[in-house]
Scaffold this motif. Structure first.
Motif, short mmCIF file in Angstrom:
data_model
loop_
_atom_site.label_atom_id
_atom_site.label_comp_id
_atom_site.label_asym_id
_atom_site.label_seq_id
_atom_site.Cartn_x
_atom_site.Cartn_y
_atom_site.Cartn_z
N ARG A 124 0.84 -1.21 0.00
CA ARG A 124 0.00 0.00 0.00
C ARG A 124 0.87 1.26 0.00
N PRO A 125 1.60 1.48 -1.09
CA PRO A 125 2.51 2.63 -1.11
C PRO A 125 1.78 3.98 -1.03
N GLU A 126 0.47 3.95 -1.28
CA GLU A 126 -0.31 5.20 -1.25
C GLU A 126 -0.60 5.65 0.19
N VAL A 127 -0.33 4.77 1.16
CA VAL A 127 -0.65 5.09 2.56
C VAL A 127 0.62 5.44 3.33
N SER A 128 0.56 6.50 4.15
CA SER A 128 1.66 6.81 5.07
C SER A 128 1.35 6.14 6.40
N PHE A 129 2.22 5.24 6.81
CA PHE A 129 1.98 4.51 8.07
C PHE A 129 2.86 5.04 9.19
N SER A 130 2.41 4.78 10.41
CA SER A 130 3.26 4.94 11.58
C SER A 130 2.88 3.81 12.54
N VAL A 131 3.73 3.62 13.55
CA VAL A 131 3.50 2.56 14.53
C VAL A 131 3.59 3.17 15.92
N LYS A 132 2.69 2.72 16.81
CA LYS A 132 2.78 3.14 18.21
C LYS A 132 3.01 1.87 19.02
N MET A 133 4.12 1.81 19.74
CA MET A 133 4.46 0.55 20.38
C MET A 133 5.02 0.71 21.78
N ARG A 134 5.03 -0.41 22.49
CA ARG A 134 5.72 -0.49 23.78
C ARG A 134 7.05 -1.20 23.57
N THR A 135 7.82 -1.30 24.66
CA THR A 135 9.16 -1.90 24.53
C THR A 135 9.10 -3.43 24.56
N GLY A 136 7.92 -3.99 24.78
CA GLY A 136 7.75 -5.44 24.83
C GLY A 136 6.48 -5.73 25.59
N GLN A 137 6.05 -7.00 25.61
CA GLN A 137 4.92 -7.37 26.47
C GLN A 137 5.45 -7.85 27.82
N GLU A 138 6.27 -8.90 27.79
CA GLU A 138 6.82 -9.44 29.04
C GLU A 138 8.25 -8.96 29.29
N ILE A 158 7.94 6.16 14.54
CA ILE A 158 7.44 5.24 15.57
C ILE A 158 7.20 6.05 16.82
N THR A 159 6.06 5.83 17.45
CA THR A 159 5.86 6.42 18.77
C THR A 159 6.13 5.31 19.78
N LEU A 160 7.06 5.56 20.70
CA LEU A 160 7.40 4.51 21.67
C LEU A 160 7.01 4.95 23.08
N HIS A 161 6.23 4.07 23.73
CA HIS A 161 5.90 4.25 25.14
C HIS A 161 6.79 3.27 25.90
N PRO A 162 7.83 3.77 26.60
CA PRO A 162 8.81 2.83 27.14
C PRO A 162 8.41 2.17 28.47
N ARG A 163 7.26 1.49 28.42
CA ARG A 163 6.89 0.56 29.50
C ARG A 163 6.61 -0.76 28.81
N LEU A 164 6.72 -1.87 29.58
CA LEU A 164 6.31 -3.16 29.05
C LEU A 164 4.79 -3.25 29.13
N GLY A 165 4.19 -4.04 28.24
CA GLY A 165 2.74 -4.22 28.30
C GLY A 165 2.30 -4.75 29.66
N ARG A 166 3.06 -5.72 30.21
CA ARG A 166 2.62 -6.30 31.48
C ARG A 166 2.60 -5.29 32.63
N GLN A 175 13.41 5.29 30.63
CA GLN A 175 14.08 6.22 29.70
C GLN A 175 15.31 5.59 29.06
N GLU A 176 15.98 4.73 29.82
CA GLU A 176 17.17 4.06 29.26
C GLU A 176 16.77 3.18 28.08
N ALA A 177 15.64 2.47 28.28
CA ALA A 177 15.16 1.61 27.20
C ALA A 177 14.81 2.46 25.98
N PHE A 178 14.22 3.63 26.21
CA PHE A 178 13.86 4.50 25.08
C PHE A 178 15.13 4.84 24.28
N LEU A 179 16.20 5.20 25.00
CA LEU A 179 17.43 5.58 24.30
C LEU A 179 18.02 4.39 23.54
#
Ligand code: FMN
Length: 300
Positions: A124-138, A158-166, A175-179
């Motif tokens: 789908r080259p016509e679409v501009s995508f982004s991803v919002k994610m965490r640093t992992g689940q477990e 990418i938007t990163l929320h640096p907490r684990l899902g759990r 913050q270290e994980a974000f870096l």
């Protein structure tokens, strides 16, 4: 610096987003709460919120949550049919129901499914995508393991929320994980997590590869945070729009109040006023409590 209003299911619907954009502003883009599948169908209610008509004039990014390539394709088809050529993928929702079915941060545990989604994006080259994610689940390893695939996705950022899902929302953002992810990531990155003012972030963002900030609960608490308007002025105008929409479109005090109470839930106002508003069980009580609050507002 790019600033986005985070998606918050149950709070930042199209009416709220429009009210904020028109009455307060200061935000570059608004992400919609995720559009999802339920019992094999795309939720109609979600598609009503992404209807271009109700988002007209408001810089909006619709978001989807999917567990594999097929589901992702169906959701993209539906949004593209509505006319969108910009879509955000949720790989961060920590709600157990989503995680258990391999969606949100649960998707991070299935690199094979992430790969299929990546292939679908490339179709789908016509679409501009982004991803919002965490640093992992477990564990962090999960997030790091999918980064090579995410790097191959055609993404704006990418938007990163640096907490684990759990962790859901417990503890502090790592913050270290974000870096660490900042080093691993080929795409521009947007920071998300517990931002309650932007002054202390301005220098850090200017001196790094970070593209900007996504703010959720901080903006629900202080919608005026990024605006030049006085808090009570902007808030009063926003409330008038949300109120008008609720009393015109919803039925009965209980439905109306449940929507209106959500407006105040996170707001940074004194406890006494907030309690009176949230305790109101009829529209009349609500109107009185709101009138008292706006007569002598105490913002925290
Ligand atoms: C009630 C609630 C609903 C949320 N709904 C969504 C959602 O639909 N999509 C999404 O990507 N994130 C969702 N989130 C996560 C927020 O977008 C954001 O990532 C999170 O609140 C952390 O940012 P903050 O500390 O600035 O609030 C939700 C969070 C909360 C508390």
């Amino acid at each position: 610096m790019y600033i986005a209003f985070a998606p918050l299911q149950g709070y930042t619907d199209a009416v709220y987003r429009r009210a904020h954009w028109k009455c307060v502003g200061g935000v570059d883009e608004y992400y919609t709460p995720f559009v999802r599948m339920e019992r094999g169908e795309i939720r109609r209610k979600d598609l009503r919120d992404t209807d271009p008509e109700v988002n007209r004039g408001v810089p909006t990014v619709p978001q989807v949550i999917a567990r594999d390539g097929d589901e992702f394709a169906r959701l993209c088809d539906a949004l593209q049919e509505q006319g969108w050529n910009r879509i955000d993928l949720n790989m961060g929702c920590p709600f157990p129901m989503q995680v258990k079915s391999g969606r949100g941060s649960g998707l991070l545990q299935h690199p094979d499914c992430v790969k299929k989604i990546q292939k679908e994006m490339l179709c789908r080259p016509e679409v501009s995508f982004s991803v919002k994610m965490r640093t992992g689940q477990e564990s962090l390893d999960e997030g790091i393991a999918v980064m090579p695939i995410v790097n191959e996705m055609p993404l704006l950022h990418i938007t990163l929320h640096p907490r684990l899902g759990r962790q859901q929302y417990k503890g502090y953002p790592n913050q270290e994980a974000f870096l660490h992810f900042l080093e691993e990531c080929k795409h521009p990155m947007v920071y998300n997590g517990d931002v309650s003012e932007i002054e202390s972030w301005t220098d850090m963002v200017a001196n790094s590869k970070i593209k900007g900030l996504m703010i959720g609960r901080g903006l629900l608490a202080q919608p005026w945070m990024l605006s030049n308007k006085e808090p009570d002025e902007g808030l009063k105008q926003m409330h008038a729009k949300v109120y008008q929409h609720a009393v015109t479109n919803l039925c009965g005090d209980s439905q109306i109040l449940s929507r209106l109470h959500a407006f105040w839930e996170y707001l940074a106002i004194d406890r006494k006023h907030k309690k009176a508003i949230l305790k109101s069980s009829t529209l009349r009580q609500y109107d009185e409590a709101v009138a008292v609050t706006f007569r002598s507002p105490v913002f925290l």
